[in-house]
Design a protein around this motif. Structure first.
Motif, mmCIF file in Angstrom:
data_model
loop_
_atom_site.group_PDB
_atom_site.id
_atom_site.type_symbol
_atom_site.label_atom_id
_atom_site.label_comp_id
_atom_site.label_asym_id
_atom_site.label_seq_id
_atom_site.Cartn_x
_atom_site.Cartn_y
_atom_site.Cartn_z
ATOM 1 N N PRO A 62 20.811 -64.674 2.736
ATOM 2 C CA PRO A 62 19.736 -65.478 3.313
ATOM 3 C C PRO A 62 18.376 -64.943 2.867
ATOM 4 O O PRO A 62 18.207 -63.735 2.700
ATOM 5 C CB PRO A 62 19.896 -65.298 4.829
ATOM 6 C CG PRO A 62 21.116 -64.483 5.050
ATOM 7 C CD PRO A 62 21.590 -63.946 3.751
ATOM 8 N N GLY A 75 14.108 -65.244 3.785
ATOM 9 C CA GLY A 75 13.102 -65.749 4.726
ATOM 10 C C GLY A 75 11.842 -66.149 3.972
ATOM 11 O O GLY A 75 11.824 -67.133 3.245
ATOM 12 N N GLY A 130 10.090 -63.652 2.115
ATOM 13 C CA GLY A 130 9.825 -62.617 1.111
ATOM 14 C C GLY A 130 8.770 -61.598 1.513
ATOM 15 O O GLY A 130 8.124 -61.011 0.647
ATOM 16 N N ARG A 131 8.612 -61.333 2.808
ATOM 17 C CA ARG A 131 7.624 -60.334 3.239
ATOM 18 C C ARG A 131 8.237 -58.945 3.326
ATOM 19 O O ARG A 131 7.553 -57.991 3.728
ATOM 20 C CB ARG A 131 6.994 -60.745 4.569
ATOM 21 C CG ARG A 131 5.601 -61.362 4.473
ATOM 22 C CD ARG A 131 5.431 -62.313 3.367
ATOM 23 N NE ARG A 131 4.089 -62.892 3.341
ATOM 24 C CZ ARG A 131 3.757 -63.938 2.614
ATOM 25 N NH1 ARG A 131 4.648 -64.513 1.830
ATOM 26 N NH2 ARG A 131 2.530 -64.406 2.619
ATOM 27 N N SER A 132 9.499 -58.801 2.992
ATOM 28 C CA SER A 132 10.044 -57.459 2.803
ATOM 29 C C SER A 132 9.439 -56.935 1.508
ATOM 30 O O SER A 132 9.138 -57.711 0.603
ATOM 31 C CB SER A 132 11.565 -57.507 2.677
ATOM 32 O OG SER A 132 12.105 -58.036 3.864
ATOM 33 N N THR A 178 9.476 -65.246 8.683
ATOM 34 C CA THR A 178 10.293 -66.202 9.421
ATOM 35 C C THR A 178 10.931 -65.553 10.652
ATOM 36 O O THR A 178 11.056 -64.321 10.724
ATOM 37 C CB THR A 178 11.423 -66.754 8.524
ATOM 38 O OG1 THR A 178 12.262 -65.654 8.141
ATOM 39 C CG2 THR A 178 10.879 -67.457 7.286
ATOM 40 N N HIS A 222 9.145 -54.240 14.128
ATOM 41 C CA HIS A 222 8.417 -53.587 15.220
ATOM 42 C C HIS A 222 6.933 -53.916 15.078
ATOM 43 O O HIS A 222 6.484 -54.350 14.007
ATOM 44 C CB HIS A 222 8.612 -52.069 15.131
ATOM 45 C CG HIS A 222 8.173 -51.538 13.800
ATOM 46 N ND1 HIS A 222 9.035 -51.448 12.725
ATOM 47 C CD2 HIS A 222 6.970 -51.145 13.339
ATOM 48 C CE1 HIS A 222 8.383 -51.003 11.677
ATOM 49 N NE2 HIS A 222 7.115 -50.816 12.017
ATOM 50 N N MET A 277 19.900 -56.965 8.067
ATOM 51 C CA MET A 277 19.337 -57.303 6.751
ATOM 52 C C MET A 277 20.061 -58.471 6.063
ATOM 53 O O MET A 277 20.291 -58.451 4.838
ATOM 54 C CB MET A 277 19.306 -56.064 5.853
ATOM 55 C CG MET A 277 18.363 -54.995 6.379
ATOM 56 S SD MET A 277 18.231 -53.548 5.337
ATOM 57 C CE MET A 277 19.748 -52.684 5.717
ATOM 58 N N ILE A 280 21.590 -66.667 10.127
ATOM 59 C CA ILE A 280 21.120 -67.083 11.453
ATOM 60 C C ILE A 280 20.588 -68.505 11.296
ATOM 61 O O ILE A 280 19.700 -68.755 10.475
ATOM 62 C CB ILE A 280 19.998 -66.144 11.960
ATOM 63 C CG1 ILE A 280 20.492 -64.701 12.025
ATOM 64 C CG2 ILE A 280 19.474 -66.604 13.318
ATOM 65 C CD1 ILE A 280 19.374 -63.667 12.154
ATOM 66 N N TYR A 330 13.846 -51.853 4.739
ATOM 67 C CA TYR A 330 13.300 -53.161 4.325
ATOM 68 C C TYR A 330 11.908 -53.066 3.719
ATOM 69 O O TYR A 330 11.318 -54.070 3.350
ATOM 70 C CB TYR A 330 13.362 -54.192 5.456
ATOM 71 C CG TYR A 330 12.679 -53.864 6.752
ATOM 72 C CD1 TYR A 330 13.386 -53.305 7.798
ATOM 73 C CD2 TYR A 330 11.338 -54.162 6.948
ATOM 74 C CE1 TYR A 330 12.768 -53.015 9.007
ATOM 75 C CE2 TYR A 330 10.717 -53.888 8.161
ATOM 76 C CZ TYR A 330 11.449 -53.316 9.176
ATOM 77 O OH TYR A 330 10.841 -53.039 10.384
#
Ligand SMILES: Cc1cc2nc3c(=O)[nH]c(=O)nc-3n(C[C@H](O)[C@H](O)[C@H](O)COP(=O)(O)OP(=O)(O)OC[C@H]3O[C@@H](n4cnc5c(N)ncnc54)[C@H](O)[C@@H]3O)c2cc1C
Length: 459
Positions: A36, A38, A40-42, A105, A115, A160, A166, A391
């Motif tokens: 999956p 989201g 791409g903010r990792s 996301t 966090h 991860m 989900i 991440y």
């Protein structure tokens, strides 16, 4: 299926990647693994699967219900927290945990168990997830909550993206007088000064920015920022950034002289002052979101982020050692952020936070020199019983990862056999994917059926 540029935030490997859209009929013609995706903010490769296919969740982004009495919101996993915040504005409800960007996301927030600046009080995002629906390749959709399928619930929070997709999730919001915050900034002159402020503060939110270039008597100086929600009339509209970095400069603009000027002129000019002011939610929670695509400032080779958590015991000396190691390597960190983690237990099996302090450093990618420095930072962190955030990572060794996350084999046991990421391949050494669900033609698998059935439910 399309092939398009799909970078993570660090932009370390800018290549086209194969993507399926979660909201169109799902018919991969290959028997490759999937992951999956989201927004791409990792920072590194935990949201990439270069040998397989990414399943892009962003088109699946509806709010399904919002109980304004109980503060419970259910939404599809591809919705951005930015859009949820706009729905909540003026309602008296707020997201319990927010990272330093709102352009991620809901699915990504759960899968990384993110966090915020209030870990001491609220724990991680996963602590506020009531339930979610998970699509898997080896069984029909699973409804997961702390009561139902609780092991899969815990493995998916911070898992991860490896335990399934989900589809939608229900979260418990927190009551606030408004989204606005009364912000107090206090300068500190050393790591000891930071410790005192962090340990004294009982404010809902607290974070510190450190001047990573300051040497001698100024070493360890920074600004401690704390905040509390306060009443404020009217709604706040979370807008998308008006200014964006239009292109990638040929060399990093966030090191050397520009970095020195920034740290001197902006960040720490208020040295010695203590002031409080009303801050709108964008400037308090997401100062970096003011400029779109700012990661381009790190130049064509991208950036590494190193985030660690270290225990309370001896934290002052350890933080000084980490900062000095970066300085001695001649690699200034543009954004150096310090936060305290509390003891609220994370809901996830593999969640990154644990009690202590977390230090985040950003480095322009200068090849081997930067990688050597990052490894040295890992060594220090491991030697004191800390760990490095997966991440945010794009290169940590399997040894470092497995020492920091001894539960990884439990996640591996619950991994959906069709899911794989570049990070997981590297950090676990698992190369061969034993995926019975991939033996069949993809069009016949449970995952394909499930995703397409959910698609039909929507229309
Ligand atoms: C400026 C900035 C500040 C940040 N500040 C913080 C911070 O303060 N605290 C913090 O914790 N993080 C922070 N981050 C990191 C960021 O919040 C996380 O990496 C977040 O999880 C990214 O979410 P995403 O939607 O972009 O997902 P992606 O990065 O695309 O994916 C993240 C993971 O989620 C999985 N995933 C995505 N969607 C689904 C789904 N539907 N089902 C199952 N799995 C899924 C992916 O496989 C991947 O493993 C920051 C990042 C930036 C760029």
């Amino acid at each position: 299926m399309k092939t398009a540029r799909t970078d993570s935030w660090g932009r370390l490997k800018q290549v086209d990647r194969t993507r399926e859209d979660l909201n169109i009929p799902f018919t991969p013609r290959t028997q490759k693994t999937v992951l999956p995706f989201g927004n791409g903010r990792s920072y590194g490769d935990s949201c990439h699967n270069d040998e397989g296919i990414l399943i892009d969740s962003r088109a699946r982004n509806a709010v399904l219900s919002f109980d304004t009495y109980l503060g419970v919101l259910r939404a599809e996993s591809g919705i951005l927290l930015h859009d949820i915040l706009n729905v909540l504005s003026g309602s008296g409800w707020f997201l319990p945990v927010l990272p330093g960007t709102r352009f991620l996301t809901l699915g990504g927030a759960i899968a990384n168990d993110i966090h915020g600046k209030n870990h001491e009080h609220r724990g991680t995002f996963g602590c506020h997830v009531r339930s979610f629906n998970l699509a898997r390749s080896d069984r029909p959709d699973v409804q997961c909550s702390p009561q139902d399928n609780s092991e899969l619930f815990a493995a998916t929070i911070g898992g991860m993206g490896l335990t399934g997709i989900i589809l939608d999730a229900e979260i418990q919001l927190v009551r606030v007088p408004s989204h606005y915050v009364l912000e107090t900034r206090t300068a500190f002159k050393s790591m000891r000064g930071f410790m005192e402020l962090a340990n004294e503060s009982n404010a809902e939110y607290a974070v510190a920015w450190v001047d990573s270039l300051a040497k001698g008597s100024k070493f360890g100086r920074g600004i401690f920022i704390k905040g509390e929600h306060v009443p404020f009339d009217g709604e706040f509209s979370y807008a998308t950034p008006k200014v964006s970095i239009p292109f990638t400069p040929p060399f990093p603009l966030v090191s050397g002289l520009p970095l020195k000027l920034f740290n001197t002129a902006y960040n720490f000019a208020k040295s010695g002052q203590k002031n409080s002011e009303l801050a709108n939610p964008n400037s308090f929670f997401f100062p970096l979101d003011a400029i779109g695509k700012w990661n381009r400032l790190y130049g064509p080779k991208g950036l590494f982020q190193h985030q660690c958590v270290i225990p309370d015991d001896g934290a002052e000396q350890i933080l000084e050692r980490l900062l000095a190691t970066a300085q001695n390597a001649g690699q200034g960190s543009f954004l150096t952020v310090l936060k305290k983690f509390g003891s609220v237990k994370s809901a996830g099996l593999m969640s990154f936070p644990k009690p202590g302090f977390t230090l985040t450093l950003d480095f322009a990618n200068r090849g081997k020199a930067t990688r050597d420095l990052l490894e040295e930072l890992d060594r220090i962190v491991l030697s004191v019983g800390g760990r490095t955030n997966p991440y945010k990572d794009a290169r940590m060794s399997a040894k470092t990862f497995q020492a920091g996350f001894p539960n990884w084999e439990q996640l591996e046991a619950m991994r959906d056999p069709a899911m794989m990421s570049d990070f997981w391949r590297r950090a676990t050494g698992i190369k061969h994917v034993n995926a019975p669900s991939l033996d069949a033609d993809w069009r016949e698998t449970q995952l394909t059926k499930s995703l397409n059935q959910n698609l039909r439910k929507q229309s």
